[in-house]
Design an enzyme around this catalytic site. Structure first.
Site, PDB file in Angstrom:
ATOM      1  N   HIS A   1      35.406  38.827  42.858  1.00 19.28           N
ATOM      2  CA  HIS A   1      34.394  37.962  43.457  1.00 19.28           C
ATOM      3  C   HIS A   1      33.139  37.873  42.575  1.00 19.28           C
ATOM      4  O   HIS A   1      33.151  38.299  41.417  1.00 19.28           O
ATOM      5  CB  HIS A   1      34.086  38.404  44.885  1.00 19.28           C
ATOM      6  CG  HIS A   1      35.325  38.669  45.675  1.00 19.28           C
ATOM      7  ND1 HIS A   1      36.164  37.675  46.132  1.00 19.28           N
ATOM      8  CD2 HIS A   1      35.916  39.849  46.049  1.00 19.28           C
ATOM      9  CE1 HIS A   1      37.200  38.214  46.770  1.00 19.28           C
ATOM     10  NE2 HIS A   1      37.066  39.529  46.730  1.00 19.28           N
TER      11      HIS A   1
ATOM     12  N   GLU B   1      42.532  47.879  45.189  1.00 19.84           N
ATOM     13  CA  GLU B   1      41.679  47.877  46.379  1.00 19.84           C
ATOM     14  C   GLU B   1      41.223  49.322  46.564  1.00 19.84           C
ATOM     15  O   GLU B   1      41.999  50.184  46.991  1.00 19.84           O
ATOM     16  CB  GLU B   1      42.449  47.373  47.596  1.00 19.84           C
ATOM     17  CG  GLU B   1      42.948  45.934  47.494  1.00 19.84           C
ATOM     18  CD  GLU B   1      41.879  44.904  47.804  1.00 19.84           C
ATOM     19  OE1 GLU B   1      40.718  45.313  48.065  1.00 19.84           O
ATOM     20  OE2 GLU B   1      42.192  43.694  47.801  1.00 19.84           O
TER      21      GLU B   1
END
Length: 292
Positions: A82, A256
């Site tokens: 992101h 993650e």
């Protein structure tokens, strides 16, 4: 709430065999505690307050000669998940791009902790720390972005950056946005995909090796257990719907690092000392893979 972004002292990465890496995951699996993940194009996060992507971590940029270390001559691309500017450019990041087997949003805002610590800020901080560790080992390191652009890059461009760099390894750094009680880390591996502009046949095996080594070292160094909600307590998950993996022609995985929506995981993710451990675990896994 203020967050401590100051970097603890770094140390050199230590290699570990694939068997030992997998053993490290298995040994910690019994202690797992832990919804769908946010990945590269998950649901938009709540709009945090002051989440400017700043980091006090060392950020060498190649202006000085790299040390002669065990990773000399190797190229690693780090992909911070992101971009802190994405939240102000929702129209642009909602644009559909080709991921080889279909179309998907250019990017997403990512997730955040309940008190507003943004995933985009977390990923940049860990990526800066990881870059410093790898450069200390002699690797050439490139980031896909450094909050130096208004938004993005889109997921197809992120893949292209690694491909054009002819990277020996690419690691995309993320944090999940799952339900409370879902805890732990997992490493996402590319599935065998062939369609459109995607063909992962040449990188599936090498990416699985990279991912297994990262999972083992990450568990050992951070003390975090593999995810209790994805990957069957192995810390590994294979997916065919992520453009960043589908379009890669070089070994690549997503990591993650934990679940930002769980209070216990969030307490780790917001601590600078733990983020340094996360970066070290990633560096150790990458080094093990590149030296293996």
């Amino acid at each position: 709430m203020p967050y401590d972004d100051s970097p603890p002292p770094t140390r050199r990465a230590r290699p570990l065999s694939v068997a030992a890496a997998l053993a490290a995951v298995c040994l910690t699996a019994a202690g797992c505690g832990g919804g769908p993940e946010t990945g590269e194009a998950g649901p938009a996060s709540p709009r945090p307050g002051a989440d400017a992507a700043t980091s006090a971590a060392p950020t060498p940029t190649g202006k000085q000669p790299l040390p002669k270390g065990p990773l000399a001559g190797r190229t690693v691309v780090i992909d911070p998940g992101h971009n802190p500017g994405n939240r102000d450019h929702t129209r642009e990041i909602d644009k559909q791009v080709d991921i080889g087997t279909g179309r998907k949003e250019c990017d997403t805002t990512g997730t955040a902790t309940d008190d507003g610590y943004a995933e985009a800020r977390f990923t940049l901080d860990v990526s800066h720390r990881l870059r410093a560790l790898l450069e200390a080992e002699g690797a050439r390191v490139r980031l896909t972005h450094d909050a130096d652009r208004p938004f993005g890059p889109c997921i197809d461009e992120r893949a292209r950056i690694g491909n054009e760099a002819k990277a020996d390894a690419v690691v995309s750094v993320h944090a999940d946005g799952s339900a409370v009680g879902n805890r732990g880390f997992h490493v996402i591996l590319p599935a065998g995909v062939k369609g459109g502009g995607a063909d992962t046949s040449k990188i599936v095996k090498s990416s699985a090796d990279l991912g297994a080594r990262i999972a083992g070292h990450f568990a050992r160094t951070t003390g975090s257990a593999p995810s209790n909600y994805i990957g069957g307590n192995t810390g590994l998950d294979t997916r065919d719907d992520l453009g960043g993996l589908n379009l890669s022609t070089v070994p690549k995985v997503f990591v993650e690092c934990g679940n930002m929506r769980d209070p216990k995981d969030a307490a780790l993710l917001t601590a600078a000392s733990w983020r340094q451990k996360a970066a070290q675990g990633l560096a150790d896994g990458i080094t093990s893979y590149l030296k293996g």
